[in-house]
Design an enzyme around this catalytic site. Structure first.
Site, short mmCIF file in Angstrom:
data_model
loop_
_atom_site.label_atom_id
_atom_site.label_comp_id
_atom_site.label_asym_id
_atom_site.label_seq_id
_atom_site.Cartn_x
_atom_site.Cartn_y
_atom_site.Cartn_z
N LYS A 51 21.43 -7.73 -13.20
CA LYS A 51 22.50 -8.07 -14.13
C LYS A 51 23.22 -9.36 -13.76
O LYS A 51 23.82 -10.00 -14.61
CB LYS A 51 23.51 -6.92 -14.22
CG LYS A 51 22.96 -5.65 -14.88
CD LYS A 51 23.35 -5.55 -16.29
CE LYS A 51 22.96 -4.27 -17.03
NZ LYS A 51 22.25 -3.21 -16.38
N SER A 301 14.67 -2.66 -11.03
CA SER A 301 15.81 -3.39 -11.59
C SER A 301 17.09 -3.36 -10.77
O SER A 301 17.94 -4.22 -10.94
CB SER A 301 16.06 -2.89 -13.02
OG SER A 301 16.19 -1.49 -13.02
C1 LIG Z 1 21.46 -2.23 -16.88
C2 LIG Z 1 20.33 -1.69 -16.11
C3 LIG Z 1 19.11 -1.32 -16.73
C4 LIG Z 1 18.91 -1.41 -18.22
O1 LIG Z 1 19.00 -2.76 -18.67
P1 LIG Z 1 19.18 -3.07 -20.22
O2 LIG Z 1 19.22 -4.56 -20.30
O3 LIG Z 1 20.44 -2.42 -20.67
O4 LIG Z 1 17.99 -2.49 -20.92
C5 LIG Z 1 18.09 -0.87 -15.93
N1 LIG Z 1 18.22 -0.77 -14.59
C6 LIG Z 1 19.36 -1.10 -13.96
C7 LIG Z 1 19.44 -0.96 -12.49
C8 LIG Z 1 20.46 -1.58 -14.70
O5 LIG Z 1 21.60 -1.92 -14.07
#
Ligand SMILES: *Cc1c(COP(=O)(O)O)cnc(C)c1O
Length: 316
Positions: A51, A301
Protein backbone atom coordinates in the site's frame (compact mmCIF):
# COMPACT_ATOMS: atom_id res chain seq x y z
CA UNK A 1 -1.47 8.71 -20.96
CA UNK A 2 -1.67 4.99 -21.65
CA UNK A 3 -2.16 3.03 -18.42
CA UNK A 4 1.08 1.09 -18.58
CA UNK A 5 2.88 4.43 -19.00
CA UNK A 6 1.30 5.51 -15.69
CA UNK A 7 2.80 2.45 -14.00
CA UNK A 8 6.23 3.26 -15.44
CA UNK A 9 5.89 6.88 -14.31
CA UNK A 10 4.88 5.63 -10.83
CA UNK A 11 7.96 3.41 -10.72
CA UNK A 12 10.18 6.48 -11.34
CA UNK A 13 8.27 8.51 -8.77
CA UNK A 14 8.61 5.97 -5.93
CA UNK A 15 12.26 5.17 -6.73
CA UNK A 16 14.42 5.83 -3.68
CA UNK A 17 11.32 6.08 -1.45
CA UNK A 18 9.73 2.62 -1.66
CA UNK A 19 11.83 -0.51 -1.26
CA UNK A 20 12.51 -2.71 -4.28
CA UNK A 21 11.36 -5.81 -2.41
CA UNK A 22 13.11 -9.17 -2.78
CA UNK A 23 11.89 -12.06 -4.95
CA UNK A 24 12.12 -15.41 -3.17
CA UNK A 25 11.71 -19.04 -4.18
CA UNK A 26 11.13 -22.34 -2.37
CA UNK A 27 12.80 -25.54 -3.51
CA UNK A 28 10.24 -27.50 -1.47
CA UNK A 29 7.31 -25.85 -3.24
CA UNK A 30 8.90 -26.20 -6.68
CA UNK A 31 9.49 -29.93 -6.05
CA UNK A 32 5.91 -30.32 -4.73
CA UNK A 33 4.32 -28.64 -7.74
CA UNK A 34 6.71 -29.20 -10.64
CA UNK A 35 6.44 -25.45 -11.32
CA UNK A 36 8.87 -22.60 -10.68
CA UNK A 37 7.29 -20.18 -8.22
CA UNK A 38 8.57 -16.64 -7.65
CA UNK A 39 7.30 -14.75 -4.59
CA UNK A 40 7.31 -10.94 -4.69
CA UNK A 41 7.80 -10.14 -0.99
CA UNK A 42 5.76 -7.02 -0.27
CA UNK A 43 5.71 -8.09 3.37
CA UNK A 44 9.14 -6.41 3.31
CA UNK A 45 7.77 -3.18 1.82
CA UNK A 46 7.85 -0.03 4.00
CA UNK A 47 5.10 -0.23 6.67
CA UNK A 48 4.78 -3.91 5.79
CA UNK A 49 2.57 -3.94 2.68
CA UNK A 50 2.39 -2.84 -0.97
CA UNK A 51 0.00 0.00 0.00
CA UNK A 52 3.00 2.31 0.41
CA UNK A 53 3.43 2.26 -3.39
CA UNK A 54 0.00 3.61 -4.25
CA UNK A 55 -0.10 6.09 -1.39
CA UNK A 56 3.28 7.55 -2.33
CA UNK A 57 2.42 7.71 -6.03
CA UNK A 58 -0.89 9.47 -5.33
CA UNK A 59 0.22 11.85 -2.57
CA UNK A 60 3.43 12.98 -4.27
CA UNK A 61 1.32 14.23 -7.22
CA UNK A 62 -0.89 16.53 -5.14
CA UNK A 63 -0.54 20.26 -5.78
CA UNK A 64 1.29 22.42 -3.22
CA UNK A 65 -2.08 23.84 -2.20
CA UNK A 66 -3.53 20.34 -1.63
CA UNK A 67 -0.42 19.29 0.29
CA UNK A 68 -0.77 22.32 2.54
CA UNK A 69 -4.40 21.51 3.35
CA UNK A 70 -3.67 17.88 4.16
CA UNK A 71 -5.23 14.60 3.18
CA UNK A 72 -7.87 12.34 4.61
CA UNK A 73 -8.64 8.68 4.27
CA UNK A 74 -10.83 5.97 5.73
CA UNK A 75 -9.34 2.58 6.57
CA UNK A 76 -8.26 0.90 9.73
CA UNK A 77 -5.70 -1.27 8.00
CA UNK A 78 -2.62 -1.06 5.84
CA UNK A 79 -3.80 1.86 3.70
CA UNK A 80 -4.17 4.06 6.78
CA UNK A 81 -0.61 3.33 7.84
CA UNK A 82 0.66 3.90 4.30
CA UNK A 83 -1.03 7.31 4.07
CA UNK A 84 0.25 8.25 7.52
CA UNK A 85 3.85 7.27 6.69
CA UNK A 86 3.84 8.95 3.27
CA UNK A 87 2.39 12.06 4.90
CA UNK A 88 5.27 12.14 7.36
CA UNK A 89 7.84 11.68 4.56
CA UNK A 90 6.32 14.39 2.35
CA UNK A 91 5.36 16.79 5.16
CA UNK A 92 1.62 16.45 4.54
CA UNK A 93 -0.86 16.45 7.42
CA UNK A 94 -2.96 13.26 7.44
CA UNK A 95 -6.30 12.47 9.00
CA UNK A 96 -7.56 8.89 9.21
CA UNK A 97 -11.24 8.23 9.87
CA UNK A 98 -11.81 5.04 11.87
CA UNK A 99 -14.84 3.56 13.58
CA UNK A 100 -14.84 4.04 17.37
CA UNK A 101 -14.78 0.25 17.73
CA UNK A 102 -11.57 -0.22 15.69
CA UNK A 103 -8.91 -2.18 17.62
CA UNK A 104 -6.80 0.09 19.82
CA UNK A 105 -3.57 -1.31 18.35
CA UNK A 106 -4.61 -0.24 14.84
CA UNK A 107 -5.42 3.22 16.06
CA UNK A 108 -2.12 3.48 17.89
CA UNK A 109 -0.10 2.15 14.94
CA UNK A 110 -1.67 4.75 12.65
CA UNK A 111 -1.01 7.52 15.17
CA UNK A 112 2.56 6.31 15.61
CA UNK A 113 3.15 6.91 11.89
CA UNK A 114 1.99 10.49 12.46
CA UNK A 115 -1.68 10.65 11.44
CA UNK A 116 -4.50 12.11 13.53
CA UNK A 117 -7.29 9.63 14.00
CA UNK A 118 -10.89 10.83 13.92
CA UNK A 119 -13.37 8.35 15.37
CA UNK A 120 -17.01 7.93 14.41
CA UNK A 121 -19.92 5.84 15.55
CA UNK A 122 -20.66 3.35 12.76
CA UNK A 123 -24.25 2.95 14.02
CA UNK A 124 -24.92 6.65 13.45
CA UNK A 125 -23.00 7.59 10.32
CA UNK A 126 -20.80 6.22 7.52
CA UNK A 127 -17.12 6.80 6.96
CA UNK A 128 -17.88 8.30 3.57
CA UNK A 129 -20.11 10.95 5.18
CA UNK A 130 -17.50 11.80 7.82
CA UNK A 131 -14.85 12.13 5.11
CA UNK A 132 -17.06 14.32 2.93
CA UNK A 133 -17.80 16.55 5.90
CA UNK A 134 -14.09 16.97 6.71
CA UNK A 135 -13.26 17.52 3.02
CA UNK A 136 -15.85 20.30 2.87
CA UNK A 137 -14.93 21.95 6.16
CA UNK A 138 -11.11 21.80 5.95
CA UNK A 139 -10.37 21.29 2.26
CA UNK A 140 -8.63 17.97 2.88
CA UNK A 141 -8.05 15.81 -0.20
CA UNK A 142 -9.39 12.27 -0.02
CA UNK A 143 -6.84 9.54 -0.82
CA UNK A 144 -8.98 6.42 -1.32
CA UNK A 145 -7.59 2.93 -0.62
CA UNK A 146 -7.99 1.53 -4.15
CA UNK A 147 -10.45 3.32 -6.40
CA UNK A 148 -8.17 5.94 -7.96
CA UNK A 149 -5.99 5.67 -11.03
CA UNK A 150 -2.87 6.98 -9.23
CA UNK A 151 -3.33 4.38 -6.49
CA UNK A 152 -3.80 1.64 -9.11
CA UNK A 153 -0.68 2.74 -11.04
CA UNK A 154 1.38 2.76 -7.84
CA UNK A 155 0.26 -0.74 -6.83
CA UNK A 156 1.11 -1.97 -10.35
CA UNK A 157 4.79 -1.23 -9.74
CA UNK A 158 4.94 -4.42 -7.62
CA UNK A 159 4.32 -6.57 -10.73
CA UNK A 160 6.50 -4.32 -12.89
CA UNK A 161 9.45 -4.88 -10.54
CA UNK A 162 8.78 -8.62 -10.38
CA UNK A 163 8.83 -8.94 -14.18
CA UNK A 164 11.87 -6.63 -14.43
CA UNK A 165 13.66 -9.15 -12.23
CA UNK A 166 12.41 -12.59 -13.36
CA UNK A 167 11.76 -11.51 -17.00
CA UNK A 168 9.25 -14.16 -17.99
CA UNK A 169 6.14 -15.48 -16.22
CA UNK A 170 3.40 -17.81 -17.46
CA UNK A 171 0.96 -16.73 -14.78
CA UNK A 172 0.76 -14.15 -11.99
CA UNK A 173 -1.43 -14.67 -8.89
CA UNK A 174 -2.58 -11.51 -7.09
CA UNK A 175 -4.76 -11.08 -3.96
CA UNK A 176 -7.94 -9.08 -4.55
CA UNK A 177 -9.92 -6.87 -2.17
CA UNK A 178 -11.06 -3.63 -3.83
CA UNK A 179 -8.96 -4.56 -6.85
CA UNK A 180 -6.34 -1.79 -6.76
CA UNK A 181 -3.43 -4.21 -6.50
CA UNK A 182 -4.95 -6.66 -8.97
CA UNK A 183 -5.82 -4.14 -11.69
CA UNK A 184 -2.48 -2.33 -11.36
CA UNK A 185 -0.52 -5.57 -11.51
CA UNK A 186 -2.58 -6.76 -14.50
CA UNK A 187 -1.90 -3.54 -16.42
CA UNK A 188 1.81 -3.84 -15.60
CA UNK A 189 2.08 -7.55 -16.45
CA UNK A 190 0.24 -7.18 -19.78
CA UNK A 191 2.37 -4.14 -20.62
CA UNK A 192 5.56 -6.07 -19.92
CA UNK A 193 4.57 -9.40 -21.42
CA UNK A 194 1.17 -9.88 -23.04
CA UNK A 195 1.31 -13.70 -22.72
CA UNK A 196 1.43 -13.61 -18.89
CA UNK A 197 -1.95 -14.73 -17.53
CA UNK A 198 -3.11 -12.72 -14.51
CA UNK A 199 -5.41 -14.38 -11.97
CA UNK A 200 -7.04 -12.58 -9.04
CA UNK A 201 -7.47 -14.56 -5.80
CA UNK A 202 -10.22 -13.98 -3.23
CA UNK A 203 -11.45 -15.77 -0.12
CA UNK A 204 -14.40 -18.04 -0.94
CA UNK A 205 -16.51 -16.23 1.70
CA UNK A 206 -15.67 -12.83 0.14
CA UNK A 207 -16.16 -13.71 -3.52
CA UNK A 208 -17.76 -10.45 -4.72
CA UNK A 209 -15.06 -9.75 -7.32
CA UNK A 210 -15.18 -13.33 -8.65
CA UNK A 211 -18.96 -13.02 -9.14
CA UNK A 212 -18.57 -9.55 -10.65
CA UNK A 213 -15.91 -10.84 -13.02
CA UNK A 214 -18.03 -13.75 -14.24
CA UNK A 215 -21.31 -11.84 -14.59
CA UNK A 216 -20.02 -8.43 -15.71
CA UNK A 217 -22.24 -6.88 -13.01
CA UNK A 218 -20.93 -5.45 -9.77
CA UNK A 219 -21.57 -7.77 -6.81
CA UNK A 220 -21.20 -6.81 -3.16
CA UNK A 221 -20.44 -8.88 -0.05
CA UNK A 222 -20.76 -6.90 3.19
CA UNK A 223 -18.53 -7.74 6.20
CA UNK A 224 -17.42 -11.17 4.93
CA UNK A 225 -16.23 -13.47 7.75
CA UNK A 226 -12.73 -14.07 6.38
CA UNK A 227 -9.44 -14.10 8.26
CA UNK A 228 -7.98 -12.18 5.31
CA UNK A 229 -8.90 -8.75 6.66
CA UNK A 230 -7.24 -6.85 3.79
CA UNK A 231 -9.84 -8.27 1.40
CA UNK A 232 -12.98 -7.52 3.43
CA UNK A 233 -13.85 -4.57 1.14
CA UNK A 234 -17.47 -4.97 -0.03
CA UNK A 235 -16.85 -4.67 -3.80
CA UNK A 236 -14.61 -3.58 -6.64
CA UNK A 237 -14.76 0.15 -7.42
CA UNK A 238 -15.77 2.39 -10.33
CA UNK A 239 -12.16 2.60 -11.47
CA UNK A 240 -11.01 -0.94 -10.65
CA UNK A 241 -13.99 -2.98 -11.91
CA UNK A 242 -13.62 -2.03 -15.61
CA UNK A 243 -9.85 -2.55 -15.36
CA UNK A 244 -10.31 -6.01 -13.85
CA UNK A 245 -12.73 -6.91 -16.66
CA UNK A 246 -10.33 -5.66 -19.32
CA UNK A 247 -6.92 -6.82 -18.06
CA UNK A 248 -7.47 -9.81 -15.76
CA UNK A 249 -7.71 -13.34 -17.21
CA UNK A 250 -9.49 -15.11 -14.36
CA UNK A 251 -10.61 -15.05 -10.73
CA UNK A 252 -10.30 -17.96 -8.27
CA UNK A 253 -11.40 -18.38 -4.67
CA UNK A 254 -9.70 -20.08 -1.72
CA UNK A 255 -10.99 -21.55 1.54
CA UNK A 256 -10.13 -20.21 4.98
CA UNK A 257 -8.23 -23.45 5.63
CA UNK A 258 -6.09 -22.98 2.50
CA UNK A 259 -5.30 -19.41 3.60
CA UNK A 260 -4.15 -20.63 7.02
CA UNK A 261 -2.12 -23.46 5.46
CA UNK A 262 -0.39 -20.89 3.25
CA UNK A 263 0.49 -18.60 6.19
CA UNK A 264 1.93 -21.65 7.99
CA UNK A 265 3.91 -22.81 4.94
CA UNK A 266 5.42 -19.35 4.48
CA UNK A 267 6.45 -19.17 8.14
CA UNK A 268 7.76 -22.70 8.64
CA UNK A 269 9.25 -23.40 5.20
CA UNK A 270 10.34 -19.97 4.02
CA UNK A 271 10.72 -18.09 7.33
CA UNK A 272 8.43 -15.38 5.96
CA UNK A 273 5.86 -13.58 8.13
CA UNK A 274 2.88 -12.98 5.83
CA UNK A 275 -0.60 -11.84 6.83
CA UNK A 276 -3.62 -13.90 5.69
CA UNK A 277 -4.53 -11.49 2.85
CA UNK A 278 -0.94 -11.63 1.67
CA UNK A 279 -0.96 -15.42 1.42
CA UNK A 280 -3.95 -15.79 -0.96
CA UNK A 281 -1.81 -16.58 -4.02
CA UNK A 282 -0.05 -19.47 -2.31
CA UNK A 283 -3.38 -20.59 -0.83
CA UNK A 284 -4.68 -20.97 -4.40
CA UNK A 285 -1.87 -23.42 -5.14
CA UNK A 286 -1.98 -25.34 -1.83
CA UNK A 287 -5.80 -25.62 -2.01
CA UNK A 288 -5.74 -26.64 -5.71
CA UNK A 289 -7.77 -23.63 -6.91
CA UNK A 290 -4.97 -22.99 -9.40
CA UNK A 291 -2.85 -25.72 -10.98
CA UNK A 292 0.64 -24.20 -11.23
CA UNK A 293 2.54 -24.74 -14.47
CA UNK A 294 5.74 -23.23 -15.77
CA UNK A 295 6.90 -19.95 -14.24
CA UNK A 296 4.44 -18.69 -11.65
CA UNK A 297 4.60 -15.26 -9.95
CA UNK A 298 2.86 -14.71 -6.62
CA UNK A 299 2.47 -11.32 -4.94
CA UNK A 300 2.81 -11.74 -1.15
CA UNK A 301 0.98 -8.48 -0.49
CA UNK A 302 1.73 -7.81 3.17
CA UNK A 303 3.08 -9.00 6.49
CA UNK A 304 1.07 -7.13 9.14
CA UNK A 305 -0.31 -9.87 11.35
CA UNK A 306 -0.79 -9.65 15.11
CA UNK A 307 0.51 -12.31 17.49
CA UNK A 308 -2.94 -13.61 18.44
CA UNK A 309 -3.92 -14.23 14.81
CA UNK A 310 -0.61 -15.90 14.02
CA UNK A 311 -0.93 -18.10 17.12
CA UNK A 312 -4.49 -19.08 16.16
CA UNK A 313 -3.27 -20.06 12.68
CA UNK A 314 -0.28 -22.04 13.94
CA UNK A 315 -2.51 -23.88 16.43
CA UNK A 316 -5.12 -24.71 13.78
C1 LIG B 1 -5.20 -3.87 0.82
C2 LIG B 1 -4.63 -5.22 0.80
C3 LIG B 1 -5.04 -6.19 -0.14
C4 LIG B 1 -6.12 -5.93 -1.15
O1 LIG B 1 -5.75 -4.88 -2.05
P1 LIG B 1 -6.85 -4.18 -2.95
O2 LIG B 1 -6.09 -3.17 -3.75
O3 LIG B 1 -7.87 -3.58 -2.05
O4 LIG B 1 -7.45 -5.25 -3.81
C5 LIG B 1 -4.41 -7.42 -0.12
N1 LIG B 1 -3.43 -7.71 0.77
C6 LIG B 1 -3.02 -6.82 1.68
C7 LIG B 1 -1.95 -7.21 2.62
C8 LIG B 1 -3.60 -5.53 1.73
O5 LIG B 1 -3.17 -4.64 2.64
Amino acid sequence: MELFELVKAAQKRIEGHAHVTPVMTSRTLNDMTGAQVFFKCENFQRMGAFKFRGAFNAMSQLTEEQKKRGVITYSSGNHAQAVALVGRLLGIRTVVVMPDNAPVIKREATEAYGASVVGYNPDETTREDICRDLENRHGHTLVPPYDHINIVAGQGTAAKELLDEVEKLDVLLVPCGGGGLLSGCAVAAKGMQSTCRVIGIEPEVADDATKSFHTGKLHTVKNPPTIADGTRTPSLGNVTFPLVLEYVDGMKTVTEKAIMDAVKFLLYRMKLVVEPSGALGLAAILGSSVKPKGRVGIVLSGGNIDAATMKMILDS
